[in-house]
Design a protein around this motif. Sequence first.
Motif, PDB file in Angstrom:
ATOM      1  N   UNK A   1       0.828  -1.158  -0.027  1.00 50.01           N
ATOM      2  CA  UNK A   1       0.114   0.042   0.056  1.00 50.01           C
ATOM      3  C   UNK A   1       0.964   1.213  -0.073  1.00 50.01           C
ATOM      4  N   UNK A   2       0.310   2.360  -0.475  1.00 51.53           N
ATOM      5  CA  UNK A   2       1.121   3.520  -0.593  1.00 51.53           C
ATOM      6  C   UNK A   2       2.017   4.017   0.691  1.00 51.53           C
ATOM      7  N   UNK A   3       1.355   3.825   1.825  1.00 50.66           N
ATOM      8  CA  UNK A   3       1.811   4.227   3.013  1.00 50.66           C
ATOM      9  C   UNK A   3       3.227   3.527   3.398  1.00 50.66           C
ATOM     10  N   UNK A   4       2.993   2.187   3.174  1.00 49.32           N
ATOM     11  CA  UNK A   4       4.186   1.015   3.380  1.00 49.32           C
ATOM     12  C   UNK A   4       5.250   1.290   2.315  1.00 49.32           C
ATOM     13  N   UNK A   5       4.813   1.471   1.088  1.00 46.34           N
ATOM     14  CA  UNK A   5       5.902   1.895   0.156  1.00 46.34           C
ATOM     15  C   UNK A   5       6.668   2.869   0.575  1.00 46.34           C
ATOM     16  N   UNK A   6       6.078   3.843   0.951  1.00 37.74           N
ATOM     17  CA  UNK A   6       6.897   5.247   1.270  1.00 37.74           C
ATOM     18  C   UNK A   6       7.890   4.819   2.547  1.00 37.74           C
ATOM     19  N   UNK A   7       7.396   4.288   3.317  1.00 39.96           N
ATOM     20  CA  UNK A   7       8.029   3.694   4.462  1.00 39.96           C
ATOM     21  C   UNK A   7       9.244   2.629   4.362  1.00 39.96           C
ATOM     22  N   UNK A   8       8.766   1.925   3.321  1.00 44.08           N
ATOM     23  CA  UNK A   8      10.133   1.088   2.906  1.00 44.08           C
ATOM     24  C   UNK A   8      11.019   1.765   2.156  1.00 44.08           C
ATOM     25  N   UNK A   9      10.576   2.584   1.385  1.00 44.16           N
ATOM     26  CA  UNK A   9      11.541   3.391   0.429  1.00 44.16           C
ATOM     27  C   UNK A   9      12.527   4.229   1.204  1.00 44.16           C
ATOM     28  N   UNK A  10      11.853   4.930   2.255  1.00 49.31           N
ATOM     29  CA  UNK A  10      12.633   5.770   3.176  1.00 49.31           C
ATOM     30  C   UNK A  10      13.892   5.079   3.823  1.00 49.31           C
ATOM     31  N   UNK A  11      13.209   3.883   4.262  1.00 49.83           N
ATOM     32  CA  UNK A  11      13.889   2.810   4.976  1.00 49.83           C
ATOM     33  C   UNK A  11      15.330   2.063   4.415  1.00 49.83           C
ATOM     34  N   UNK A  12      15.150   1.928   2.958  1.00 48.41           N
ATOM     35  CA  UNK A  12      15.907   1.253   2.053  1.00 48.41           C
ATOM     36  C   UNK A  12      17.070   2.320   1.756  1.00 48.41           C
ATOM     37  N   UNK A  13      16.688   3.713   1.516  1.00 51.18           N
ATOM     38  CA  UNK A  13      17.525   4.789   1.197  1.00 51.18           C
ATOM     39  C   UNK A  13      18.412   5.030   2.420  1.00 51.18           C
TER      40      UNK A  13
END
Lengths: 339, 293, 290
Positions: free
Chosen positions: A175-187
């Motif tokens: 979902x959009x929220x998780x995707x943002x969270x995951x992206x930030x985390x990976x970065x």
Amino acid sequence: MVDYAIASENLTKIYRGKGFSVTAVDHVNLKIKRGEFYGLLGPNGAGKTTFTKMLATLLIPDEGEAWVDGYSILKEPVEVRKRIGWMMGETGGRALYWRLSGYDNLVFFGMLQNVPKDIAEKRIRVLLKFLELEDAADKLVLEYSTGMRIKLMLIRALLHNPDILILDEPTLGLDVESAIKVRNFLRRLTDELGKTILFTSHNMYEVEQLCDRIAIINKGKIIFEGTPREIREKVEELKVVEIDVISSDSEINDILRKLEAASVVKKILSYERTKNYYKIRVTVEDHYVAIPEIARILKDNKVESISRSLPTLEEAFLKIAGVKIEETSRRIWRRGGHG
Amino acid sequence: MSFEEFKETLADEEKIHGLYGFLRKAWASWFYQMKIYVSYRMNLALDIIDIVLSALIYYYVGFLVSTDDLVKLGYTPDYVAFALSGIALSRYLWTTIARLAHKMRHEISAGTFESLAAIDSDNFKSWITGQVFYGSTWSSSTFILTILVGYMLGAKFTRNPFVWVQAIFIVILVIAIHAAIGVMAAGMYIIHKQLETLLVLMISVMEFFGGVIYPLAILWNYPILYYIALLMPFTHGLELFRRTIIDEKPLTDPKILTHLGALCAFAPLIYIGLRVYEYYLMKAKRLGLLSSY
Amino acid sequence: MTVDEILTLFKESPTDTKVSNVRKVIAAMLRRAKIRFNYKTWMIFDFANTLFMVFTYFLLSFIILPEDIAKAGYGYSYFDFALVGIAISHFITASLRSLALTIRLEQFYGTLESVLSTPTDFVILFMGDLLYYFFYSLIFLIIILPTGIILGSKIVINIWTVLTMLTLITLLVIANLPIGILSAGMVLKFKQGDPIGWALTWINQFFGGTFFPIIILPSFLRFMSLGLPLTYSLDAIRYSLIWGVTLLHERILYDSIVLIIYALIGYPIAIKIFRYIYNSARKEGKIGIY
């Protein structure tokens, strides 16, 4: 090749079957530096998954060689596997034991990755909490939603704290929220822990946001390599206008003919029928001039809106590579993975 | 194909209703199952090996059997015919009793069951009919193959076609009664998932008490077991079948009549089974359980 | 939980940890046990079926003449003869099918690639699964033999015969496993369920003489029987339990030596073929596809 986190030299994979042969990856040369966030962008069937599977030593290339953290994928596969965290995304199938709990899956895979149970438990706990899976930890994976499974697979890939992460479409299906969270985390994993991440996606904007460098792959060939900035510069030249018009099936040909004849329209990119209207996409020289002109040409039609639009990946491809991308057939998808 | 043409084909589909439509859909459901099965050629070949080898095992066990004892217990001295007739008929147990519930579990876990049950009940009944027929086709093929292997191994089954007509009548009766149990169980299974365990146990129990490879009369040594055996339709079905194809006993024979009467006593199950099934399906639709897994 | 905490944890914790292979094998065994426990229905079916099989052969033994059994050297009771066959039938299945089942199930779950992308050798998974099936079969043995004795079987159970039996069962699994490895290779290659393993079980039950002594087979079939390791395993285990003799008895010793020879010849061949199939699957990209 020792200096790079991931390096490939003429890496080639050909799938052969009865009466067909498809070059899924075609002499790919990539060099990814340590601590780099690298995006591999391409449509379905472009060869993304095949490429990552070769790096994960699951597939033997037909030609060429690749090195992960300086170790040859052909000669030292076990060393390679120790150093990578590999995750196949939603389209990659199940990849987890559905009849085990999420927690049991992680502990087991942790062991296979040489992480003792006590260390694994600590990491699992924080990661489950971070990705909001702690309540589901003891449930069978069978009962998970797609998004939950993807999160679990991501945790699995991180569990042994690998220096190199190979993530195949990790945000697809989140979902959009998780995707943002995951992206930030990976970065932050690259920024603060110096991890190298090879990230595949067919979402241009996601890749552009995250990656230090990007390669675009189509039909197994790298057709562009550069920074997000370089891509943006190329794509910005592409000015797309989107027209939503209410029309019957018979009227649409007439509308298309009018647009084709208009001098401000360079090319009709696509038209498709949505629920209530037709969506037509065209390229123009200058949208400040083109939008009012198109409104004038279509004044007798029921135009809902005319607006400037961002180019889609397909359109950007067309611009960057000068070739039309082709989605490879389903058959190849089934043979060789999905990307 | 344009969208208009596609719409026309849908209209064609709507014309399929009534008994013709029902049968056509049942046929489709049967046909596609069959097609899938046959496409796994290796499975097909190995199923055949399975049948032939299990027949051969009892052929050789037959060498060890005391024919005198067999005769004393009221059978012909031909153990191979005795055992293979039992094995042939027992092939129907799994497909009639448990297959439907098993198949439903697959459809439910694959998420296709709900759409199947939702479209319309007519469709669904055709599906069930098709599945039952498919199960019967499969079992019948293994049944026929077992009997043929029996003939080849010298089992003295009847060669009189009229006696076979009677035997086929008995087989159909056995299928109908056991399929009724299967349909009933499949209905209850939608709500009571733990029932599958009971179902598979039932097959083991029926197979054991039916005396597939040993003469039922041995159970006289343990009268309680003997009476339990008589409570099962399969026991009577098997006795009837054996007496028919090995001893060529006519339906009017008193021994045959007793077993036939006992088997027919289970016939109301056919009606009850369908009713119970419909009841549970309605209940499941109300509770929204068709896709919960 | 913030990202900072995770990053700190990962920054501080070691990256070059080790897990011993024994631990991995046990973890793999427990994973299979946990998964199988989700299929309680089939376990119950398996137990019920096997127990009813014991009862069935008990009843069948009433009408069986022990002459051929005696001629083959297995005493005078057909029930004893069949009981031992049924009691170890699960070990036969375990040795012939467990590896193929591992591949099949991992393909079916989609976990095969996931597992192969780890530094742990796939053999560990094989071992774990094999161990699971071994213990599972052991439970059957522990239930079936006493059931048989209650029903009147005269097999000799004492510390020496039990030790001999366990040794012989281990030998059975070891000697049959190369066939199991080949069968696993076939599953990897043809991806058609596990019918080969299934057929192998039947072939072994027939030729190995689970339900009748092989001396009653015509000579060309008996010749095939003598080519299977199972024949020797069954012979040794039966002979030991029926006569109460141990490994030191010459007939059992002979069988054991034959089994060891089978293993010595079988493994190099089986592993070579399996590796070949596995590598060509990696070349063709067909490993994880179901």
